[in-house]
Enzyme design. Structure first.
Site, mmCIF file in Angstrom:
data_model
loop_
_atom_site.group_PDB
_atom_site.id
_atom_site.type_symbol
_atom_site.label_atom_id
_atom_site.label_comp_id
_atom_site.label_asym_id
_atom_site.label_seq_id
_atom_site.Cartn_x
_atom_site.Cartn_y
_atom_site.Cartn_z
ATOM 1 N N ASN A 10 9.271 22.841 25.804
ATOM 2 C CA ASN A 10 10.331 23.128 24.841
ATOM 3 C C ASN A 10 11.578 22.361 25.278
ATOM 4 O O ASN A 10 12.266 22.775 26.205
ATOM 5 C CB ASN A 10 10.585 24.641 24.822
ATOM 6 N N TRP A 11 11.822 21.260 24.588
ATOM 7 C CA TRP A 11 12.959 20.408 24.989
ATOM 8 C C TRP A 11 14.304 21.034 24.623
ATOM 9 O O TRP A 11 15.347 20.557 25.043
ATOM 10 C CB TRP A 11 12.878 19.044 24.290
ATOM 11 N N LYS A 12 14.292 22.039 23.760
ATOM 12 C CA LYS A 12 15.542 22.624 23.232
ATOM 13 C C LYS A 12 16.402 21.510 22.624
ATOM 14 O O LYS A 12 15.837 20.546 22.098
ATOM 15 C CB LYS A 12 16.256 23.422 24.330
ATOM 16 N N HIS A 96 11.956 32.462 19.664
ATOM 17 C CA HIS A 96 12.526 32.197 20.990
ATOM 18 C C HIS A 96 13.788 33.048 21.192
ATOM 19 O O HIS A 96 14.555 33.252 20.248
ATOM 20 C CB HIS A 96 12.853 30.713 21.123
ATOM 21 N N GLU A 98 16.559 32.381 22.395
ATOM 22 C CA GLU A 98 17.816 31.717 22.010
ATOM 23 C C GLU A 98 18.028 31.793 20.498
ATOM 24 O O GLU A 98 19.164 31.897 20.024
ATOM 25 C CB GLU A 98 17.812 30.260 22.513
ATOM 26 N N GLU A 168 8.283 35.586 27.538
ATOM 27 C CA GLU A 168 9.421 34.954 28.190
ATOM 28 C C GLU A 168 10.489 35.997 28.486
ATOM 29 O O GLU A 168 11.336 36.288 27.620
ATOM 30 C CB GLU A 168 10.017 33.875 27.281
ATOM 31 N N GLY A 174 16.004 29.738 31.971
ATOM 32 C CA GLY A 174 17.093 28.852 32.361
ATOM 33 C C GLY A 174 17.941 29.370 33.503
ATOM 34 O O GLY A 174 19.023 28.850 33.772
ATOM 35 N N SER A 214 11.870 29.658 33.692
ATOM 36 C CA SER A 214 12.043 28.987 34.995
ATOM 37 C C SER A 214 10.720 28.633 35.667
ATOM 38 O O SER A 214 10.605 28.690 36.887
ATOM 39 C CB SER A 214 12.934 29.815 35.915
ATOM 40 N N GLY A 235 10.804 25.024 29.696
ATOM 41 C CA GLY A 235 12.064 24.502 29.186
ATOM 42 C C GLY A 235 12.561 23.367 30.060
ATOM 43 O O GLY A 235 12.109 22.227 29.960
ATOM 44 N N GLY A 236 13.483 23.679 30.961
ATOM 45 C CA GLY A 236 14.134 22.666 31.802
ATOM 46 C C GLY A 236 13.173 21.663 32.440
ATOM 47 O O GLY A 236 13.417 20.447 32.406
#
Ligand code: PGA
Length: 251
Positions: A10-12, A96, A98, A168, A174, A214, A235-236
């Site tokens: 997930n590049w966001k 998600h 976010e 999640e 994150g 994470s 993610g990251g």
């Protein structure tokens, strides 16, 4: 038949057009042939070009990070499931944390988005998970059960089989704070037993349940070794080809 292992990135809201193409080029160059399904979920603007970049790589699939619940119409700034399907998207991240936190998405709305993606033959990647205060109060299992019931349990078994679930915990996203493998396994087993009670053991056994929050090359192997953890939503660490491919290789 056994259930599919999946690592989704997930590049966001990261990567310009050229940066995105470069990242995909690196991933394609480093990825060894694998039975794990590797799904890239970049921002909308990248989808068409990345679709071309990955079309000859069997294990790589394309995912979006959201879609609108309606089929078409006057919804400025939105993208429909049919549009996604038309550029080669097969998966859509929905729910998600976010999107819930910053865009006010509720499980009632997410249920409609789930229906919209299934109607176009896409696979939703449904995200669920509790905030820290809920876990500390011991309410995490009930909260996730309620999320899943509202967003998914209106589906027929045939439709449910197309859904991927990502657990999640919000406090792990994150933050560099990963759930322990025991915490992940406990929740994943709980989710699988909910699915078995609503549908049956076979449907539950075939549902891929990913962990997200994470996840990185140092903790992925331990998390993925758990019986009910079928991969990760990253993610990251999906923004660096080397880290992302190392996570894929952690199985
Ligand atoms: P993270 O994000 O890996 O950066 O914690 C995971 C996610 O939000 O899907």
């Amino acid at each position: 038949m056994s259930r599919q292992r999946i690592v989704a990135g997930n590049w966001k809201m990261n990567k310009t057009y050229e940066e995105g193409r470069a990242l995909v080029k690196d991933i394609v160059g480093q990825l060894q042939p694998t039975e794990t399904l590797v799904i890239l979920c970049p921002p909308f603007l990248h989808l068409n070009s990345i679709s071309g970049q990955i079309k000859d790589v069997r294990s790589l699939k394309l995912g979006a990070q959201n879609c609108h619940q309606e089929g078409s119409g006057a919804y400025t700034g939105e993208v429909s499931a049919a549009m996604l399907q038309s550029v080669g998207v097969e998966y859509v991240i929905l729910g998600h944390s976010e999107r819930r936190e910053y865009f006010g998405e509720t499980d009632e709305l997410i249920a409609k988005k789930i229906d919209a993606t299934l109607k176009e033959g896409l696979h939703p990647i449904y995200c669920c998970g509790e905030k820290l205060d809920v876990r500390e109060a011991g309410g995490h299992l009930d909260l996730v059960a309620a999320q899943i019931k509202t967003a998914l349990f209106h589906l027929s078994a045939a439709d449910f089989e197309k859904v991927v679930i990502a657990y999640e915990p919000v406090w792990a996203i994150g933050t560099g704070k990963t759930a322990t493998s025991q915490q992940a396994q406990e929740m994943h087993a709980h989710i699988r037993s909910l699915i078995a009670s609503k549908y049956d053991q076979q449907v539950a056994g075939l549902t891929s349940i990913l962990y997200g929050g994470s996840c990185n090359p140092s903790n992925a192997a331990e998390l993925f070794s758990q019986a009910d953890v079928d991969g990760g939503l990253i993610g990251g660490a999906s923004l660096k080809a080397g880290d992302f491919v190392a996570i894929v290789n952690s199985f």
